[in-house]
Design a protein around this motif. Structure first.
Motif, PDB file in Angstrom:
ATOM      1  N   GLN A 135      11.835   1.488  12.934  1.00 38.58           N
ATOM      2  CA  GLN A 135      11.026   0.255  12.908  1.00 38.58           C
ATOM      3  C   GLN A 135      11.707  -0.842  12.120  1.00 38.58           C
ATOM      4  O   GLN A 135      11.668  -2.008  12.511  1.00 38.58           O
ATOM      5  CB  GLN A 135       9.681   0.514  12.247  1.00 38.58           C
ATOM      6  CG  GLN A 135       8.953   1.680  12.775  1.00 38.58           C
ATOM      7  CD  GLN A 135       8.037   2.229  11.720  1.00 38.58           C
ATOM      8  OE1 GLN A 135       8.134   1.889  10.543  1.00 38.58           O
ATOM      9  NE2 GLN A 135       7.125   3.088  12.147  1.00 38.58           N
ATOM     10  N   LEU A 177      12.529  -4.406  13.584  1.00 34.36           N
ATOM     11  CA  LEU A 177      11.916  -5.610  13.028  1.00 34.36           C
ATOM     12  C   LEU A 177      12.994  -6.629  12.693  1.00 34.36           C
ATOM     13  O   LEU A 177      12.884  -7.814  13.033  1.00 34.36           O
ATOM     14  CB  LEU A 177      11.124  -5.239  11.775  1.00 34.36           C
ATOM     15  CG  LEU A 177      10.318  -6.385  11.185  1.00 34.36           C
ATOM     16  CD1 LEU A 177       9.263  -6.827  12.165  1.00 34.36           C
ATOM     17  CD2 LEU A 177       9.697  -5.975   9.876  1.00 34.36           C
ATOM     18  N   SER A 210      14.381  -8.138  15.822  1.00 30.94           N
ATOM     19  CA  SER A 210      13.539  -9.134  16.484  1.00 30.94           C
ATOM     20  C   SER A 210      13.473 -10.410  15.663  1.00 30.94           C
ATOM     21  O   SER A 210      13.424 -11.508  16.225  1.00 30.94           O
ATOM     22  CB  SER A 210      12.140  -8.576  16.735  1.00 30.94           C
ATOM     23  OG  SER A 210      11.666  -7.989  15.564  1.00 30.94           O
ATOM     24  N   ILE A 248      14.459 -14.060  17.043  1.00 30.04           N
ATOM     25  CA  ILE A 248      13.605 -15.249  17.008  1.00 30.04           C
ATOM     26  C   ILE A 248      14.360 -16.418  16.391  1.00 30.04           C
ATOM     27  O   ILE A 248      14.250 -17.558  16.851  1.00 30.04           O
ATOM     28  CB  ILE A 248      12.301 -14.938  16.258  1.00 30.04           C
ATOM     29  CG1 ILE A 248      11.458 -14.000  17.109  1.00 30.04           C
ATOM     30  CG2 ILE A 248      11.519 -16.192  15.970  1.00 30.04           C
ATOM     31  CD1 ILE A 248      10.300 -13.428  16.404  1.00 30.04           C
ATOM     32  N   LEU A 305       4.923 -10.077  14.761  1.00 31.69           N
ATOM     33  CA  LEU A 305       5.786  -8.909  14.655  1.00 31.69           C
ATOM     34  C   LEU A 305       5.629  -8.235  13.302  1.00 31.69           C
ATOM     35  O   LEU A 305       5.490  -7.013  13.208  1.00 31.69           O
ATOM     36  CB  LEU A 305       7.242  -9.338  14.829  1.00 31.69           C
ATOM     37  CG  LEU A 305       7.745  -9.330  16.253  1.00 31.69           C
ATOM     38  CD1 LEU A 305       9.053 -10.075  16.332  1.00 31.69           C
ATOM     39  CD2 LEU A 305       7.933  -7.894  16.701  1.00 31.69           C
ATOM     40  N   LEU A 306       5.647  -9.070  12.238  1.00 31.88           N
ATOM     41  CA  LEU A 306       5.523  -8.522  10.887  1.00 31.88           C
ATOM     42  C   LEU A 306       4.213  -7.760  10.741  1.00 31.88           C
ATOM     43  O   LEU A 306       4.200  -6.607  10.312  1.00 31.88           O
ATOM     44  CB  LEU A 306       5.559  -9.669   9.875  1.00 31.88           C
ATOM     45  CG  LEU A 306       6.909  -9.956   9.234  1.00 31.88           C
ATOM     46  CD1 LEU A 306       6.836 -11.212   8.413  1.00 31.88           C
ATOM     47  CD2 LEU A 306       7.293  -8.778   8.359  1.00 31.88           C
ATOM     48  N   TRP A 355       7.456   2.849   2.644  1.00 36.54           N
ATOM     49  CA  TRP A 355       7.922   1.925   3.670  1.00 36.54           C
ATOM     50  C   TRP A 355       9.219   1.250   3.240  1.00 36.54           C
ATOM     51  O   TRP A 355      10.041   0.877   4.056  1.00 36.54           O
ATOM     52  CB  TRP A 355       6.844   0.876   3.949  1.00 36.54           C
ATOM     53  CG  TRP A 355       7.102   0.132   5.201  1.00 36.54           C
ATOM     54  CD1 TRP A 355       6.897   0.571   6.460  1.00 36.54           C
ATOM     55  CD2 TRP A 355       7.654  -1.171   5.332  1.00 36.54           C
ATOM     56  NE1 TRP A 355       7.279  -0.366   7.371  1.00 36.54           N
ATOM     57  CE2 TRP A 355       7.742  -1.449   6.702  1.00 36.54           C
ATOM     58  CE3 TRP A 355       8.078  -2.136   4.415  1.00 36.54           C
ATOM     59  CZ2 TRP A 355       8.240  -2.651   7.189  1.00 36.54           C
ATOM     60  CZ3 TRP A 355       8.570  -3.332   4.892  1.00 36.54           C
ATOM     61  CH2 TRP A 355       8.649  -3.578   6.278  1.00 36.54           C
ATOM     62  N   SER A 359       3.154   0.923  10.924  1.00 39.42           N
ATOM     63  CA  SER A 359       3.848   1.852  10.025  1.00 39.42           C
ATOM     64  C   SER A 359       2.877   2.544   9.090  1.00 39.42           C
ATOM     65  O   SER A 359       3.208   3.553   8.499  1.00 39.42           O
ATOM     66  CB  SER A 359       4.896   1.097   9.214  1.00 39.42           C
ATOM     67  OG  SER A 359       4.251   0.169   8.383  1.00 39.42           O
ATOM     68  N   SER A 360       1.641   2.006   8.955  1.00 31.83           N
ATOM     69  CA  SER A 360       0.712   2.637   8.025  1.00 31.83           C
ATOM     70  C   SER A 360       0.230   3.978   8.559  1.00 31.83           C
ATOM     71  O   SER A 360      -0.030   4.890   7.792  1.00 31.83           O
ATOM     72  CB  SER A 360      -0.475   1.710   7.763  1.00 31.83           C
ATOM     73  OG  SER A 360      -1.127   1.445   8.987  1.00 31.83           O
ATOM     74  N   THR A 420       4.154  -4.525  12.789  1.00 31.69           N
ATOM     75  CA  THR A 420       4.944  -3.442  12.222  1.00 31.69           C
ATOM     76  C   THR A 420       4.251  -2.845  11.018  1.00 31.69           C
ATOM     77  O   THR A 420       4.212  -1.620  10.846  1.00 31.69           O
ATOM     78  CB  THR A 420       6.325  -3.966  11.805  1.00 31.69           C
ATOM     79  OG1 THR A 420       6.810  -4.784  12.821  1.00 31.69           O
ATOM     80  CG2 THR A 420       7.264  -2.825  11.549  1.00 31.69           C
ATOM     81  N   LEU A 421       3.688  -3.734  10.162  1.00 27.97           N
ATOM     82  CA  LEU A 421       3.039  -3.227   8.956  1.00 27.97           C
ATOM     83  C   LEU A 421       1.852  -2.350   9.326  1.00 27.97           C
ATOM     84  O   LEU A 421       1.672  -1.263   8.767  1.00 27.97           O
ATOM     85  CB  LEU A 421       2.580  -4.393   8.070  1.00 27.97           C
ATOM     86  CG  LEU A 421       3.719  -5.118   7.357  1.00 27.97           C
ATOM     87  CD1 LEU A 421       3.174  -6.250   6.522  1.00 27.97           C
ATOM     88  CD2 LEU A 421       4.484  -4.138   6.489  1.00 27.97           C
ATOM     89  N   VAL A 422       1.056  -2.799  10.286  1.00 27.33           N
ATOM     90  CA  VAL A 422      -0.108  -2.018  10.691  1.00 27.33           C
ATOM     91  C   VAL A 422       0.332  -0.697  11.306  1.00 27.33           C
ATOM     92  O   VAL A 422      -0.173   0.369  10.965  1.00 27.33           O
ATOM     93  CB  VAL A 422      -0.966  -2.821  11.695  1.00 27.33           C
ATOM     94  CG1 VAL A 422      -2.039  -1.939  12.293  1.00 27.33           C
ATOM     95  CG2 VAL A 422      -1.577  -4.024  10.992  1.00 27.33           C
ATOM     96  N   TYR A 432       0.804  -1.215   0.000  1.00 27.01           N
ATOM     97  CA  TYR A 432       0.000   0.000   0.000  1.00 27.01           C
ATOM     98  C   TYR A 432       0.837   1.264   0.000  1.00 27.01           C
ATOM     99  O   TYR A 432       0.381   2.333  -0.333  1.00 27.01           O
ATOM    100  CB  TYR A 432      -0.934  -0.009   1.216  1.00 27.01           C
ATOM    101  CG  TYR A 432      -0.210  -0.248   2.525  1.00 27.01           C
ATOM    102  CD1 TYR A 432      -0.075  -1.540   3.023  1.00 27.01           C
ATOM    103  CD2 TYR A 432       0.353   0.802   3.229  1.00 27.01           C
ATOM    104  CE1 TYR A 432       0.608  -1.773   4.191  1.00 27.01           C
ATOM    105  CE2 TYR A 432       1.025   0.567   4.400  1.00 27.01           C
ATOM    106  CZ  TYR A 432       1.147  -0.714   4.879  1.00 27.01           C
ATOM    107  OH  TYR A 432       1.821  -0.951   6.028  1.00 27.01           O
ATOM    108  N   ASN A 433       2.091   1.145   0.370  1.00 23.32           N
ATOM    109  CA  ASN A 433       2.858   2.358   0.606  1.00 23.32           C
ATOM    110  C   ASN A 433       4.311   2.111   0.236  1.00 23.32           C
ATOM    111  O   ASN A 433       5.007   1.367   0.915  1.00 23.32           O
ATOM    112  CB  ASN A 433       2.734   2.705   2.098  1.00 23.32           C
ATOM    113  CG  ASN A 433       3.284   4.074   2.390  1.00 23.32           C
ATOM    114  OD1 ASN A 433       3.862   4.693   1.495  1.00 23.32           O
ATOM    115  ND2 ASN A 433       3.113   4.530   3.608  1.00 23.32           N
TER     116      ASN A 433
END
Lengths: 108, 373, 174
Positions: free
Chosen positions: A13, A17, A20, A24, C106-107, A6, C114-115, C110-112, A2-3
């Motif tokens: 972030q 990410l 993390s 994991i 986590l993915l 990013w 960052s929107s 982050t996506l939510v 959508y963007n």
């Protein structure tokens, strides 16, 4: 996606990410592997992941304390690797075995 | 990388040129080494094949290229083929960070005569050249040969041990100049020897302002460590042929062997370049500051741009001369000294050089503290 | 700006794929080599964050010393590919699912996030040369106690490692 921003605007972030995800990976390694040396390596991976987040916070908040922490983490990681490997070498010399399941049976 | 297309292009070309320069220096070094050994040991070939023995090089190249390509029976294919490539990378990356000449002022642009300018130059060079141990380990394990593995373990233990002495002997230099940047270090070593001691200016006009006169002990330690780091005699325990056949590269032949050679010579060049930069004024011409040099050329040619180019050329020639001198010394040592025994090597590294390096650090720090009042 | 982004994505891909290899591959030597790859790309990530000195230290300490030790020990042991490299059983499957779930969460998170949360923390860059100096001053003044404690820790570890790996007079007799 959508963007597109990013992907082109790298921010805190992204680093968190990545950090993390690596953490994991390391955690899965510690929990799933049988080879004791691979477990030690997975711990190193987790420590590295934490270091990324320390440096990322330090960069995006312009505070150097995060980098100092990375020094401490690195020193402790090196110390841990040295002792861990020394223990592994002495165990291997005696039992010819590095499987973590094998050590469950050690008593006394 | 640069402000506009012109600068970016030049910088990219520069990277390739520096890399090729390092690789192309290897035949010259091989020639130097063969001739040096031939003079010392009264060998026939390298002194008599063609003019100055130059045709021997051609014969070497042909031999390397046309040897049979083989793979050892018990080896691990991936590791076996990866090792020679890995051997080449650290030396190349480290060499790119060494300043080869005075930065060239061209119009509004400033081109540094080095692959790339790293502001933590020393740390970067140390870190990258530490990766050289992997090439040796991969080769030793990938060959599936006992002698290779023993040689590899010896060599990597040696590299790790001597990295300590190497790092600590550099700490004295870092304390002295107060910077990690190799360019700034060279800039501080211009002109005659002068420093301030408790407010008094001390000038020794008959000595150049080189690191070797401030850090003689550090120089000796650093010099001995780079021999060990590049696996050269008297520290070439990795390939002690009497005990290990040929060490980690027993199973290598032809072009893969040549890549190991290039890696080794690359390490020699990095070591010599660092030696020149830390202790012998880098690209600086002794007694003369670069500003004075530019002024001289300016008076002579009456052209500012040409004078800049001449300064860069002269300093580059000076650096090449110093580098060649160090490399020549490497060759002479190789054919003069016998090999150490392994326990002697480790004793020297841990029980002699490490304490002296620590002493050097403490003495330098105390001196700087006293000198600043 | 776009070159920074490209560099980040390359390094992120390298470190993540190498990190996954560490855990997934059965031969411990390959997993050690993959960990070296991870360390080197983490050093690269430090460079993208402007921590040049730390990147160098990361290369020297992790890639140059710690991992060489790991690789050396593994080569000395000369372990063959393990048939049962991974643990088995119900608990293991639960752990696998849990890790996957954490990653997915986590993915998605982050996506939510960052929107609707864009770049509020501003990028304040300190000049790198001054940064190393400031780092040293901080380490040797404010964090001096920690530094000293770490020195003692290293001494203890060195003595402990020597005591452990001695073949005679150590913790056991062979």
């Amino acid at each position: 996606m959508y963007n597109l921003n990013w992907f082109s605007q790298i921010g805190l972030q992204h680093y968190l990410l990545l950090s993390s995800a690596l953490f994991i990976c390391g955690m899965a390694g510690v929990l799933l592997r049988k080879n004791a040396i691979v477990i030690l390596m997975s711990i190193e991976l987790m420590l590295n992941a934490v270091n990324i987040s320390f440096v990322a916070f330090s960069h995006y908040q312009s505070k150097l304390e995060g980098q100092i922490m990375v020094f401490f983490v690195m020193t402790i990681a090196a110390a841990e690797a040295a002792v861990g490997l020394a223990i592994m070498v002495s165990i291997f010399k005696r039992f010819r075995e590095v499987n973590i399941r094998f050590f469950e049976r050690l008593k006394g | 990388m640069g402000k506009d297309v012109f600068e970016v292009t030049i910088n990219c070309i520069k990277l390739i040129v520096v890399f090729l320069m390092m690789v192309q220096a290897v035949p010259i070094l091989v020639w130097l080494e063969r001739r040096g050994s031939a003079f010392i040991q009264n060998r026939f070939g390298p002194n008599r094949v063609g003019p100055l023995g130059l045709v021997q090089l051609l014969a070497d190249a042909v031999k390397f290229l046309f040897k049979e390509e083989f793979f050892p029976e018990n080896g691990t294919k991936f590791l076996y083929y990866a090792a020679p490539v890995v051997a080449l990378v650290p030396a190349t990356l480290a060499y790119c960070a060494i300043p080869l000449g005075h930065p060239l002022q061209y119009g509004e642009y400033l081109f540094r005569l080095q692959g790339f300018d790293v502001n933590v130059g020393i740390v970067y060079v140390l870190g990258v050249s530490g990766l050289a141990a992997y090439a040796i380990l991969l080769a030793g394990f990938g060959s599936g040969n006992k002698y290779s593995l023993l040689g590899a373990l010896r060599a990597s233990a040696q590299i790790i041990s001597y990295e300590l002495a190497l790092g600590l002997s550099i700490v004295g230099i870092i304390l002295l100049y107060g910077t990690f940047n190799l360019n700034e270090m060279v800039a501080m070593q211009q002109g005659p020897l002068s420093f301030s001691f408790r407010g008094h200016e001390i000038l020794v006009s008959w000595l150049p302002n080189w690191g070797i006169f401030y850090q003689p002990l550090g120089f000796v330690l650093f010099f001995a460590s780079i021999f060990a780091e590049s696996n050269r005699l008297p520290f070439d325990l990795a390939e002690g042929e009497a005990e290990l056949v040929a060490g980690f590269h027993v199973e290598y032949g032809g072009f893969k062997m040549l890549l190991f050679f290039i890696g080794e010579y690359g390490h020699m060049m990095v070591g010599s370049g660092l030696l020149a930069t830390f202790y012998m004024g880098g690209y600086g011409i002794p007694y003369i500051t670069n500003q004075a040099l530019w002024q001289t050329f300016m008076d002579w040619t009456q052209d500012g741009q040409l004078a800049h180019i001449l300064v860069s050329a002269a300093t580059f020639a000076m650096f090449s001369f110093k580098l060649a001198l160090c490399l020549w010394f490497f060759v002479q040592v190789r054919w003069t000294l016998p090999r150490f025994r392994y326990d002697q090597l480790m004793d020297l590294g841990w029980k002699t050089m490490l304490p002296w390096a620590l002493f050097n650090v403490i003495a330098t720090a105390l001196f700087i503290f006293v000198a600043h009042g | 700006m776009i070159s920074d982004a490209i560099l980040f994505w390359i390094l992120a891909f390298l470190s993540l794929s190498a990190g996954l290899t560490v855990v997934m591959i059965a031969n411990p030597i390959y997993s050690a080599l993959a960990l070296v790859m991870t360390m080197v790309s983490v050093a690269g990530l430090f460079v993208t964050l402007g921590a040049y000195f730390l990147a160098g230290v990361q290369l020297i300490v992790y890639a140059g010393a710690v991992m060489v030790l790991f690789v050396m020990v593994l080569m000395l042991f000369d372990l063959k590919n393990e048939v049962y490299a991974f643990t088995q059983g119900l608990l293991t499957n639960v752990v696998k699912l849990g890790c996957l779930g954490l990653l997915a969460g986590l993915l998605a998170g982050t996506l939510v996030l960052s929107s609707y949360q864009s770049q509020e923390i501003q990028d304040k860059v300190v000049a790198a040369a001054d940064q190393t100096k400031a780092l040293g001053q901080l380490l040797f003044t404010q964090y001096l106690f920690g530094f000293e404690v770490l020195g003692i820790l290293l001494l203890i570890v060195a003595i402990g490692a020597v005591a452990l790996s001695r073949s005679r007079g150590g913790t056991h007799h062979v």
